[in-house]
Write a protein that holds these residues in place. Structure first.
Motif: not given
Length: 335
Positions: A83-96
């Protein structure tokens, strides 16, 4: 049978994340199976039954049951890490749009990690989210499975039954209001339709002209022949006209002349009416009709009679709609 589309998997350029999805899916299934079995084992009757018939299995599993929370925490640790890894990836990729949106959108992943009672079963939602994501990228297609077909059929049947009952209840309420003299009818007539008489006249005029042009003009000759034939048959059956042939010398000639003249007059009149309807000159005629159906609001006996007749008509229309709603379309697809 559920199949993995490897070509779409490679074309997605997210193979690493999908492999993690498949890994998490397997771990979730194992974890939920473990939780369900431990919940069943927690019953004393089940423990006694295993102790009597499978004492070795009971002896092996009982220590695991006593330390179940620690085994479950191992799964929770894996799920939280992912969950934390995916959260970090979403921040880096600016998904939200905001960095803190991810845990709110994926709340079921976070709450399902709480190792307390029924909250553990929220991990089922994570299984559905993974399957949906794989289906969205066309990695798998679960709509072709028998289970999906079975569930979808009875879901549609349930929704049709539910929506039918709601629609019938709403229509029955409208029907009662119209019959009881609800002001809704007057509002529709005076506040909605009457102010738009000109617009309705223009629209009806255009539609009538278009229908006459498409249906009449291409068939003008056939229509004239049909009218002359029908008039000729009607005149031949007329007793008074048939007596003209008994007049000496000129009787048959007069009869034929009248038949041709009447047939030609009727055909010309019908053609003139249809020509007028097919042209823009029909606007005044259509406007008169609209004014008859939507007169200026005023209280009189004739209007009350028309109102009662229109209320009865609306009630019958609603009743016909209710009858149609009663038709169960899902039964036509019943295996």
């Amino acid at each position: 049978m559920l199949r993995i589309n490897r070509e779409n998997l490679k074309a997605s350029h997210q193979m690493t994340w999908f492999l993690i999805d498949f890994l998490m899916l397997g771990l979730l299934i194992i974890n939920l199976t473990f939780i369900i079995w431990d919940s069943i084992y927690s019953f004393i009757a089940v423990q006694n039954l295993l102790k009597e018939y499978l004492p070795t299995a009971q002896a092996v599993y009982h220590p695991i049951h006593e330390r179940f929370i620690f085994y479950d925490l191992a799964f929770v640790w894996i799920f939280l890490t992912e969950f934390v890894i995916r959260w970090g990836y979403s921040i880096k990729a600016k998904i939200y749009d905001r960095w803190y949106f991810y845990p709110f959108i994926h709340w079921y992943d976070l709450i399902g990690c709480i190792p307390v009672g029924s909250l553990r079963f929220l991990r089922v939602l994570r299984i559905f989210s993974i399957i949906y994501r794989l289906h969205q990228y066309k990695i798998i297609d679960f709509t072709s499975t028998r289970l999906y077909t079975f569930v979808a059929f009875y879901y549609d049947a349930f929704m049709e039954e539910l929506s039918d009952r709601i629609v019938i209840k709403v229509l029955s309420g409208i029907q009662r209001e119209v019959q009881s003299g609800s002001p809704l009818f007057d509002r529709i007539q005076h506040d909605i339709l009457y102010p738009r008489r000109e617009m309705l006249s223009n629209w009806l005029s255009a539609r009538v002209a278009e229908a006459a042009q498409q249906g009449y003009i291409p068939n003008r000759g056939a229509l004239r022949a049909y009218l002359e034939h029908r008039v000729d048959n009607a005149l031949k059956q007329n007793l008074e006209l048939s007596r003209l042939k008994y007049l000496p010398v000129v009787g048959p000639t007069i009869q034929d002349t009248l038949e041709n003249a009447v047939g030609d007059i009727v055909a010309n009149v019908i053609h003139q009416i249809l020509d007028d309807l097919a042209s823009s000159t029909n606007h005044a005629f259509i406007e008169d009709i609209v004014n008859v159906f939507l007169p200026e609001p005023k209280a009189n006996a004739d209007q009350d009679d028309n109102k009662e007749a229109l209320i009865a008509l609306i009630s019958e229309i609603i009743e016909a709609i209710k009858t149609q709603v009663h038709v169960k379309h899902w039964r036509n697809n019943l295996p």
